[in-house]
Design a protein around this motif. Structure first.
Motif, PDB file in Angstrom:
ATOM      1  N   ILE A 102       0.846  -1.190   0.000  1.00 54.80           N
ATOM      2  CA  ILE A 102       0.000   0.000   0.000  1.00 54.80           C
ATOM      3  C   ILE A 102       0.886   1.246   0.000  1.00 54.80           C
ATOM      4  N   VAL A 103       0.661   2.139  -0.923  1.00 53.15           N
ATOM      5  CA  VAL A 103       1.391   3.392  -1.120  1.00 53.15           C
ATOM      6  C   VAL A 103       2.841   3.134  -1.511  1.00 53.15           C
ATOM      7  N   SER A 104       3.624   2.465  -0.637  1.00 54.62           N
ATOM      8  CA  SER A 104       5.032   2.205  -0.937  1.00 54.62           C
ATOM      9  C   SER A 104       5.507   0.993  -0.150  1.00 54.62           C
ATOM     10  N   PRO A 105       6.025  -0.045  -0.822  1.00 56.03           N
ATOM     11  CA  PRO A 105       6.605  -1.169  -0.086  1.00 56.03           C
ATOM     12  C   PRO A 105       7.954  -0.779   0.494  1.00 56.03           C
ATOM     13  N   GLU A 106       8.132  -0.994   1.797  1.00 56.23           N
ATOM     14  CA  GLU A 106       9.387  -0.658   2.467  1.00 56.23           C
ATOM     15  C   GLU A 106       9.641  -1.670   3.571  1.00 56.23           C
ATOM     16  N   SER A 107      10.921  -1.859   3.920  1.00 57.84           N
ATOM     17  CA  SER A 107      11.267  -2.654   5.092  1.00 57.84           C
ATOM     18  C   SER A 107      10.939  -1.871   6.361  1.00 57.84           C
ATOM     19  N   HIS A 108      10.635  -2.605   7.427  1.00 53.68           N
ATOM     20  CA  HIS A 108      10.293  -1.963   8.691  1.00 53.68           C
ATOM     21  C   HIS A 108      10.980  -2.684   9.844  1.00 53.68           C
ATOM     22  N   PRO A 109      11.840  -1.992  10.608  1.00 52.12           N
ATOM     23  CA  PRO A 109      12.407  -2.595  11.827  1.00 52.12           C
ATOM     24  C   PRO A 109      11.427  -2.454  12.978  1.00 52.12           C
ATOM     25  N   MET A 110      10.814  -3.563  13.375  1.00 50.16           N
ATOM     26  CA  MET A 110       9.816  -3.527  14.439  1.00 50.16           C
ATOM     27  C   MET A 110      10.494  -3.785  15.788  1.00 50.16           C
ATOM     28  N   HIS A 111      10.261  -2.868  16.721  1.00 55.23           N
ATOM     29  CA  HIS A 111      10.883  -2.926  18.047  1.00 55.23           C
ATOM     30  C   HIS A 111       9.803  -3.036  19.108  1.00 55.23           C
ATOM     31  N   LEU A 112       9.996  -3.956  20.057  1.00 55.13           N
ATOM     32  CA  LEU A 112       9.077  -4.139  21.174  1.00 55.13           C
ATOM     33  C   LEU A 112       9.771  -3.769  22.471  1.00 55.13           C
ATOM     34  N   HIS A 113       9.212  -2.815  23.197  1.00 52.71           N
ATOM     35  CA  HIS A 113       9.758  -2.419  24.497  1.00 52.71           C
ATOM     36  C   HIS A 113       9.436  -3.490  25.542  1.00 52.71           C
ATOM     37  N   GLY A 114      10.334  -3.623  26.530  1.00 48.20           N
ATOM     38  CA  GLY A 114      10.067  -4.470  27.678  1.00 48.20           C
ATOM     39  C   GLY A 114      10.275  -5.954  27.469  1.00 48.20           C
ATOM     40  N   PHE A 115      10.648  -6.364  26.254  1.00 55.85           N
ATOM     41  CA  PHE A 115      10.797  -7.787  25.954  1.00 55.85           C
ATOM     42  C   PHE A 115      11.931  -8.001  24.958  1.00 55.85           C
ATOM     43  N   SER A 116      12.568  -9.153  25.052  1.00 56.10           N
ATOM     44  CA  SER A 116      13.270  -9.740  23.921  1.00 56.10           C
ATOM     45  C   SER A 116      12.360 -10.839  23.381  1.00 56.10           C
ATOM     46  N   PHE A 117      12.443 -11.076  22.084  1.00 58.45           N
ATOM     47  CA  PHE A 117      11.577 -12.080  21.472  1.00 58.45           C
ATOM     48  C   PHE A 117      12.400 -12.941  20.524  1.00 58.45           C
ATOM     49  N   TYR A 118      11.865 -14.091  20.190  1.00 64.62           N
ATOM     50  CA  TYR A 118      12.537 -15.016  19.280  1.00 64.62           C
ATOM     51  C   TYR A 118      12.025 -14.787  17.860  1.00 64.62           C
ATOM     52  N   VAL A 119      12.957 -14.629  16.922  1.00 60.10           N
ATOM     53  CA  VAL A 119      12.593 -14.542  15.510  1.00 60.10           C
ATOM     54  C   VAL A 119      12.583 -15.964  14.967  1.00 60.10           C
ATOM     55  N   VAL A 120      11.392 -16.542  14.863  1.00 64.87           N
ATOM     56  CA  VAL A 120      11.282 -17.955  14.484  1.00 64.87           C
ATOM     57  C   VAL A 120      11.167 -18.140  12.974  1.00 64.87           C
ATOM     58  N   GLY A 121      10.900 -17.060  12.241  1.00 64.56           N
ATOM     59  CA  GLY A 121      10.792 -17.182  10.796  1.00 64.56           C
ATOM     60  C   GLY A 121      10.922 -15.843  10.110  1.00 64.56           C
ATOM     61  N   LEU A 122      11.397 -15.867   8.866  1.00 65.17           N
ATOM     62  CA  LEU A 122      11.628 -14.661   8.078  1.00 65.17           C
ATOM     63  C   LEU A 122      11.526 -15.045   6.615  1.00 65.17           C
ATOM     64  N   GLY A 123      10.753 -14.312   5.829  1.00 68.09           N
ATOM     65  CA  GLY A 123      10.602 -14.702   4.439  1.00 68.09           C
ATOM     66  C   GLY A 123      10.047 -13.584   3.577  1.00 68.09           C
ATOM     67  N   PHE A 124       9.953 -13.865   2.281  1.00 68.66           N
ATOM     68  CA  PHE A 124       9.415 -12.911   1.322  1.00 68.66           C
ATOM     69  C   PHE A 124       7.989 -13.304   0.931  1.00 68.66           C
ATOM     70  N   TRP A 125       7.265 -12.318   0.388  1.00 71.40           N
ATOM     71  CA  TRP A 125       5.907 -12.457  -0.106  1.00 71.40           C
ATOM     72  C   TRP A 125       4.932 -12.673   1.041  1.00 71.40           C
ATOM     73  N   ASN A 126       3.767 -13.224   0.761  1.00 79.17           N
ATOM     74  CA  ASN A 126       2.719 -13.333   1.779  1.00 79.17           C
ATOM     75  C   ASN A 126       2.985 -14.515   2.706  1.00 79.17           C
ATOM     76  N   PHE A 127       2.796 -14.286   3.998  1.00 80.72           N
ATOM     77  CA  PHE A 127       2.913 -15.378   4.954  1.00 80.72           C
ATOM     78  C   PHE A 127       1.797 -16.382   4.714  1.00 80.72           C
ATOM     79  N   ASP A 128       2.152 -17.659   4.709  1.00 78.91           N
ATOM     80  CA  ASP A 128       1.197 -18.741   4.485  1.00 78.91           C
ATOM     81  C   ASP A 128       1.078 -19.553   5.767  1.00 78.91           C
ATOM     82  N   TYR A 129      -0.077 -19.458   6.435  1.00 82.60           N
ATOM     83  CA  TYR A 129      -0.261 -20.175   7.694  1.00 82.60           C
ATOM     84  C   TYR A 129      -0.273 -21.687   7.496  1.00 82.60           C
TER      85      TYR A 129
END
Length: 578
Positions: free
Chosen positions: A470-497
């Motif tokens: 929407i409008v412009s595809p861009e990368s986004h660094p998402m940051h969560l305060h108060g927690f560390s979290f596990y990055v269990v997956g990373l990929g391109f295109w639409n996530f497929d459950y």
């Protein structure tokens, strides 16, 4: 000076020991080397003059330094930081990546956990370092003040423990940042007024210096002197405002051993990728012919239709010894500015150390699942009067743009104040479409509001961040305060459950506090909601954050005092204008 109410509350944490530390700091610090320590810092915020790129300007700093002072502690220690604001604006401070358990009163984001520290006043933060080890950082969290108000946090191993790798010969902090010739607060104020894009930065910096490739900068380029054969640790902080960064040293391999205050299985790489907000610990050995070698920090930006700072910052690794220096340091180029695949390939290599001494516990009994779209949007302007083709630029999560209120969310939550926020942030976007192929039946317009997500204590949470076009595809660094979290997956295109969870790493995923959501891609994270309080979650690119790409997680109290939010400090900054 610290007010009486501040001192009284802090003494409630530490008893008379803190008073003895204030009066006799050496006795307190070193009387018992086996116990956690309390470290005291004074941060004085005021405008200071700095000259870069052939011009001088006045800018807000801590203790007249850019970057600001380094906080150094050991795991298990406590830092007490008294912030004196002599600047022109209200300001708050954030301890990026620090869990600070049950203590979100001191997390710092403006209008989320506190109101600003007013001009001419002070506020004392209490920060507990309980879970982190490695490198983190601190920065202002009000508008764009973090551009000039930031510094490193070094968390050494607890007393009696060591690094999970041989001790380096020396350690050095490398802070990557952005330099604006103009006043950053004026830049963002003008952009918010017009509804358009803020000016890009004029240079990137390494330890405050743009380096050889910029005008009036060669004489002040940062130099790191090394002894042949010795191994060095670099603690790299990415404080850049609006771009991801590739970093490397010509002809030298880097061994990556940590990220975001947690250790990794060592990997060897010619370069690292680091997004805004991340920290990285690397080792390198001075194993080349004695000479001069460029250290480079160059941008990665994959957005469309959006200007960005495409400049490269440089420093020089200078070997000691007898040799004839070359006319120019050895140069080795980094990946291109739009090479998202190179960045994602690096991120996918990272694995938690996951050893007997450094165990990990990846959540597997998920009780809350969320799909969160990261969108660039527009907001309509009356009479098409704004700078983005008549509209106002915006950004959102699940097509809701977060709006700050005149009172902080934490105070509203703990005092049951109505009308400040709603608890209806959705677990998935209301409109499902082909996220990475246009906007489909979704609107480019977003809905402003102050919507939060409520979580019960102990919930096991999985979030999938989905990039959109929407409008412009861009990368986004998402940051969560108060927690560390596990990055269990990373990929391109639409996530497929149906298929993508089959490739999740549930054994040794990296534990971080900031993750890149690739342009036209997705990132999946997991964590346990075991830190009661209100915690901001947002894109760490400053222009996206100021446009509304954020929300708040409110984690409810657990069943005991030890699983409940600590009492509200009596000296919190007032939310009134007077």
């Amino acid at each position: 000076m610290m007010g009486f109410s501040q001192l009284s509350f802090i003494l409630g944490f530490f008893g008379l020991a803190f008073l003895h530390y204030k009066l006799v700091p050496i006795m307190f610090q070193y009387s018992d080397q086996t116990q956690p320590k309390v470290h005291y810092y004074d941060f004085v915020l005021r405008d200071s003059n700095f000259t870069r790129l052939c011009s001088t300007k006045s800018m807000l700093t801590v203790n007249d330094s850019f970057p600001g002072p380094t906080i150094t502690v050991r795991k298990g220690d406590t830092a007490i930081i008294n912030v004196h604001n002599f600047g022109r604006y209200g300001v708050t401070m954030h301890w990026h990546g620090v869990k600070n358990p049950r203590n979100s009163w001191y997390d710092g984001p403006e209008y989320i956990t506190q109101c600003p520290i007013k001009q001419g006043s002070n506020f004392t933060y209490v920060v507990f370092f309980t879970a982190e080890e490695g490198t983190l950082w601190w920065h202002a969290h009000s508008d764009w003040t973090r551009a000039t108000v930031h510094g490193a946090i070094v968390i050494l191993p607890a007393v009696g423990t060591t690094y999970p790798f041989p001790d380096p010969y020396e350690e050095h902090t490398i802070v990557l940042a952005s330099w604006y010739k103009g006043d950053v607060m004026s830049i963002i104020s003008e952009a918010m007024y017009s509804g358009g894009r803020p000016n890009t930065s004029d240079a990137h910096t390494i330890n405050g210096q743009p380096g050889d490739f910029h005008s009036c900068s060669k004489e002040t380029t940062y130099r790191l002197k090394v002894k042949p054969g010795k191994t060095y640790m670099l603690r790299i902080v990415n404080a850049v405002m609006n771009e991801e960064i590739f970093f490397g040293i010509a002809n030298h391999n880097l061994t990556v051993v940590g990220r975001d205050g947690a250790y990794l299985k060592p990997i060897t790489a010619e370069y690292i990728a680091t997004t805004s907000g991340q920290t990285t610990d690397v080792l390198f050995t001075a194993d080349q012919e004695p000479s001069l070698y460029y250290m480079l920090a160059s941008p990665m930006f994959d957005g469309q239709y959006t200007p960005f700072d495409n400049s490269t910052a440089s420093a020089i690794v200078e070997y000691e010894g007898e040799y004839t220096p070359p006319s120019s340091p050895v140069l080795q180029l980094l990946p291109g500015c739009n090479d998202t695949e190179a960045a994602v390939a690096f991120f996918k290599r990272l694995r938690s150390l996951t050893s007997k001494d450094y165990p990990e516990d990846v959540p597997t009994n998920i009780t809350t699942r969320m799909l969160i779209t990261t969108n660039m949007n527009h907001i309509p302007c009356p009479n098409k009067s704004c700078a983005a083709h008549g509209d106002r630029l915006a950004s959102s999560l699940n097509n809701f743009s977060f709006v700050n209120r005149p009172i902080d969310i934490l105070q509203a939550y703990t005092r049951n104040l109505s009308g400040i926020y709603t608890t209806d942030f959705p677990d998935a976007p209301y409109v499902i479409y082909n996220f990475t192929a246009g906007k489909g039946n979704a609107s480019e317009y977003t809905t402003p509001g102050t919507r939060v997500k409520m979580l019960n204590y102990g919930e096991q949470v999985e979030m999938v961040f989905q990039g959109t076009t929407i409008v412009s595809p861009e990368s986004h660094p998402m940051h969560l305060h108060g927690f560390s979290f596990y990055v269990v997956g990373l990929g391109f295109w639409n996530f497929d459950y149906g298929t993508d969870p089959e490739s999740f790493n549930l054994v040794d995923p990296p534990r971080v506090n900031t993750v890149i959501v690739p342009s036209k891609g997705w990132a999946a994270i997991r964590f346990v909601a075991d830190n009661p309080g209100t915690w901001l979650m947002h894109c760490h690119l400053s222009r996206h954050f100021i446009w509304g790409m954020s929300t708040v997680l409110i984690v409810k109290n657990g069943p005991t005092n030890d699983t409940s939010l600590r009492p509200r400090p009596s000296y919190m900054p007032s939310c009134s204008e007077s």
